[in-house]
Design an enzyme around this catalytic site. Structure first.
Site, PDB file in Angstrom:
ATOM      1  N   GLY A  39       0.813  -1.240   0.081  1.00 19.02           N
ATOM      2  CA  GLY A  39       0.002   0.048  -0.172  1.00 19.02           C
ATOM      3  C   GLY A  39       0.829   1.206   0.095  1.00 19.02           C
ATOM      4  CG  HIS A 265     -19.253  11.002   4.703  1.00 19.79           C
ATOM      5  ND1 HIS A 265     -19.881  12.015   4.517  1.00 19.79           N
ATOM      6  CD2 HIS A 265     -17.892  11.332   5.137  1.00 19.79           C
ATOM      7  CE1 HIS A 265     -19.198  13.100   4.766  1.00 19.79           C
ATOM      8  NE2 HIS A 265     -18.116  12.789   5.109  1.00 19.79           N
ATOM      9  NE  ARG A 329     -17.173  12.468   8.521  1.00 23.78           N
ATOM     10  CZ  ARG A 329     -15.807  11.932   7.844  1.00 23.78           C
ATOM     11  NH1 ARG A 329     -15.536  11.091   7.909  1.00 23.78           N
ATOM     12  NH2 ARG A 329     -15.274  13.293   7.356  1.00 23.78           N
ATOM     13  CG  LEU A 440      -6.693  12.761   5.450  1.00 20.37           C
ATOM     14  CD1 LEU A 440      -6.686  14.458   4.952  1.00 20.37           C
ATOM     15  CD2 LEU A 440      -5.949  12.013   4.257  1.00 20.37           C
TER      16      LEU A 440
END
Lengths: 635, 247
Positions: A39, A265, A329, A440
């Site tokens: 990855g 989401h 969310r 992130l």
């Protein structure tokens, strides 16, 4: 017995204490050690570049044509850090608390604290790498808000934060490639893990151009393969995102933690047809200024702009006055589903809600809104043909992030010694629900800061062992199993496409294992998925051969794993008889329809062991020494 | 909706390719262009034929993996758009749609519509980074960057690396791609230390990879999904001249 290896000491000192006691390897010895990183997103590229800087020999694999395309690229809104630049009362402690609460107290205190603690230096790091974060005229960094939080701690680069961070990580990766410390293998996909005497020692990959199977041996294997929400087929993820690497690792002995914790989401573009392949995300940052509403009247067919203020239901502001449109969310998605299911949905298929910028444009002016979200509005127009400056966006919930993943300890090692899982593919920091702009963050922290400090502890032992080679009979055996698996797929030669089965799986998972779940539905889903697996292996048609580029075969291999993973997700959701975060069991809710957690019985992380065709449950009990779990309220 | 796809088929890099026509029915205007190709591939599987190889990943215009020539234009009929963002509502019922891979000698064809763009990675490898090891960064606000400068750097940094600029250029020049990265990094204070070395080495690599020269036709900026301005190339050339003569 699962040992999470939480270090001694107070919460604030755990990471420091860990580092003081961790083993070191001298630079001359590091170059004798090989590490495989699978990855090339923020976690993978960050880890590969940093491990190479430290002196290890690194091989990095990705299925895309370039490391720069890994799906971290698509994250839009931002990255959180406890810098307290806005002087609004932020701190490491508050960020830790927000994240733990946001995850509905289903994650480890020590991990979450470390995430918050390392967030500030990470921003320094990215700025130094040339990430063009948004700035004030005076030159300092800007912040904005994200869901589930009452301070402004999100750093961003327009609506392309993930892209900019990934390009920074990718550039560092290529810096180390130039230094000949990283070897890159784009267009290579992991098909199995090689475990020798209980330790991860290598991988079998398929060269996606030639179809050739290749063996690679290493002293440690790091999986950084991202999320598995494509199990729902329609999701915000890239089409190639898959769960195969972690699923193969699971089948080779790595425990899979909290597989049913997947996030839906709230703000994606609604589905418009059966043929649709992807649900495009519209960044959560839009909820800073956009207001979400549906008409108060059922089935109101008037154009949005002609519906008067008094006839609009700003349901998030109504139900959650203190957080309003910035409710987390899981809560925002469920609230949208509730309105849509009750018949108040808008759009052609009545499956959407409005996200309206009219008030924000009146208040701040068109230019400010363009500056903040210009590229998102542009993207919306490209896809839908609608100008959102003049009429509200139509948005709908979509499968997005997987909090679940391979179980890892504080060192990010799985239950297979020598196998690490970093970034979205592990279960570490987000509990039952991830806060916006923490993805992130976690991927970067795992890759740049945590793994390079913890992997030495394992490799210090590896130094003294024989280095693995691909001549070992175990490589031969695993490669043969892979070959057999591929041949079996190609030889079915049925009459249905891979996508047909993926649509079937997606429908079941979305219906029974997404925003709300119940025992009856989950039991039905398990039976249905078993039926789909059976049909898949009897009726699928994969044309073309395996010794060539064959995108149909790639899809089939990934789907074969998703099908089995779907079973485990439903099994996990069925076992957890409580509601927490994104896991909402209809049987367990308050009279107001909020999640009803059961800390007495379910304050643990489920960790599943693969056992042939079934799964054995292990439990890692969660203890809270610093924060008392409370009812999570955003009202 | 029914269209005729005329698609470039080529088994591998060594073989000779040719166009094949496919009449495809059952499409809708809502479908994206790639979903129409997905649909065609499912039809091909149903008659036991090999599927068409084409590239995509994020399908939201940011990863840069997709990209084909559609009716003679990179990424199709619209300016500033990726292939994945193109929808069938841009075509009429009964249209013939010609689909080709990127054509550039630096982008050899791998199969059908898939090309090898690793030449772009090779350019980045020669300096499209700031040499800062993990753990060595100063406090983020210690070095101020004014908003105008940050915005300008971001405009250039937005490049998604799809290669449309190369594919559409009559010289197959990668100048816009290379300039975007150089200007992003060289305009920021963090990138200043290696600025000269970066511009010289990256432009040198661009030539070594077999990309052509820029003759300022401006075709690239029209097709660039991020609308990166051709002025970046002028700026890169100025930086290069300065670096050559003044170091």
């Amino acid at each position: 017995m699962l040992d999470s290896k939480i270090p001694e000491g107070s919460l604030e000192n755990k990471w420091r204490n860990y580092q003081i006691k961790a083993q070191l390897i001298n630079p001359a010895n590091k170059k004798k050690l090989n590490i495989i990183v699978v990855g090339s997103g923020l976690a993978g590229a960050g880890a590969a570049a940093t491990l190479a800087e430290l002196g290890y020999d690194v091989k990095c694999f990705c299925y895309q044509d370039s490391a720069r395309r890994a799906h971290s690229v698509a994250a839009q809104g931002g990255i959180n850090a406890a810098k307290n630049y806005q002087h609004d009362g932020d701190s490491v402690w508050r960020m830790f608390h927000d994240t733990l609460k946001g995850g509905d107290f289903r994650s480890r205190e020590a991990n979450v604290y470390r995430l918050a603690e390392l967030s500030a230096p990470l921003i320094d790091h990215y700025v130094q790498q040339g990430v063009p974060f948004a700035r004030e005229y005076g030159g300092v960094l800007v912040n904005r808000s994200f869901g589930g939080v009452q301070v402004q701690r999100t750093f961003y680069a327009r609506g392309q934060t993930g892209q900019q961070l990934l390009l920074a990580a990718y550039s560092q990766l290529y810096k180390m490639k130039r230094a000949k410390k990283v070897e890159m293998f784009p267009r290579h996909e992991l098909l199995d893990l090689v475990v020798i005497e209980g330790r991860a020692k290598g991988i079998i990959v398929r060269d996606l151009i030639t179809g050739k199977l290749k063996r690679f041996a290493a002293d440690a294997v790091v999986l950084a393969t991202g999320g598995y929400s494509r199990v729902f087929r329609l999701s915000t993820l890239a089409i190639g995102c898959n769960g195969s690497a972690i699923w193969k690792a699971h089948k080779r002995g790595a425990y899979f933690a909290a597989p049913s914790f997947t996030q839906i989401h709230p703000t994606a573009l609604p589905q418009t047809s059966e043929a649709q392949s992807k649900l495009t995300l519209m960044s959560e940052s839009l909820r800073n200024d956009g207001r979400i509403w549906v008409p108060k009247k059922k089935g109101d067919d008037r154009k949005a702009n002609t519906i008067p203020e008094g006839e609009r239901d700003y349901y998030l502001e109504r139900r959650y006055p203190s957080f309003g449109n910035l409710a987390p969310r899981d809560i925002a998605s469920r609230a949208a589903k509730e309105r849509i299911d009750a018949g108040y949905g808008v759009g052609r298929l009545k499956n959407a809600v409005y996200l309206d910028f009219k008030h924000a444009i009146e208040r701040f002016g068109m230019e400010t809104i363009k500056d903040r979200y210009g590229n998102l509005f542009k993207m919306y127009k490209k896809i839908t043909g609608v100008d959102a400056y003049n009429e509200p966006m139509q948005i709908s919930p979509a499968a997005h992030f997987s909090m679940g993943g391979l179980w890892v300890d504080y060192e990010l090692m799985t239950t297979i010694p020598g196998l690490y899982a970093i970034g979205e593919c592990n279960f570490s920091d987000h509990g039952a629900n991830r806060l916006g702009a923490n993805s992130l963050l976690q991927a970067s922290i795992d890759g740049y800061f945590v793994l390079p400090n913890t992997i030495n502890n394992y490799l210090a032992h590896a130094l003294k062992e024989d280095h693995p080679t691909t001549e070992h009979p175990e490589f031969e055996r695993v490669e043969n199993e892979v070959k057999e698996h591929i041949n079996k797929l190609l030889s079915v030669q049925g009459n249905k496409t891979v996508d047909h089965f993926h649509r079937e799986l997606g429908k079941v998972m979305w219906q029974e294992c997404a925003m709300s779940r119940n025992a009856e539905g989950l039991e039905k889903a398990i039976a249905q998925i078993k039926g789909i697996i059976n049909a898949f292996w009897n009726e699928v048609n994969v044309t073309g051969g395996h010794k060539e580029m064959n995108t149909e075969l790639e899809k089939a291999l990934r789907l074969a794993d998703f099908l089995e993973m779907g079973l485990l997700m439903c099994t996990d959701a069925l076992e957890r008889e409580e509601s927490c975060g994104a896991h909402f069991r209809e049987e367990f809710q308050t009279s107001e329809g909020e999640a009803l957690r059961n800390d007495d019985t379910y304050s643990y992380v489920s960790a599943w062991e693969y056992n042939g065709g079934s799964f054995n449950l292990h439990k890692e009990d969660l203890t809270f020494e610093n924060v008392q779990p409370t009812v999570r309220s955003y009202k | 909706m029914k269209v005729i796809f005329k698609i470039w088929r080529q088994e591998n890099a060594a073989s000779k390719g040719n166009f094949e026509s496919y009449e495809v029915d059952g499409l809708t205007k809502d479908m994206s262009f790639l979903e129409a190709l997905d649909h065609l591939n499912e039809l091909l599987v149903s008659i036991n034929k090999r599927v068409i190889a084409y590239e995509y990943d994020c399908r939201e215009g940011i990863c840069g993996q997709c990209g084909v020539f559609i009716n003679g234009r990179a990424h199709g009929p619209h300016d500033h758009m990726t292939t994945c963002q193109l929808h069938m509502r841009s075509f009429e019922d009964g249209d013939t749609i010609v689909v080709e891979p990127w054509r550039a000698s630096a982008f050899p064809i791998i199969k059908d519509l898939v090309v090898d763009r690793s030449a772009l990675d090779n350019i980045i490898e020669k300096g499209g980074y700031i040499s800062a090891k993990t753990g060595t960064a100063p406090e983020a606000n210690a070095i101020l960057v004014g908003k105008e400068l940050a915005d300008k750097a971001m405009d250039a940094a937005a490049c998604i690396g799809c290669g449309a600029c190369v594919a559409t250029c009559k010289n197959s020049s990668a100048s816009l791609f290379t300039a975007a990265k150089i200007n992003h990094l060289n305009s920021l204070p963090q990138g200043k230390q290696e600025a000269s070395k970066r511009v010289l080495e990256m432009t040198r690599q661009m030539e070594l990879e077999g990309f052509g020269s820029c003759t300022f036709t401006g075709a690239c900026e029209v097709e660039c999904p991020e609308g990166i301005s051709i002025l970046n190339i002028a700026e890169m050339n100025a930086r290069r001249t300065k670096a050559k003569w003044l170091g």
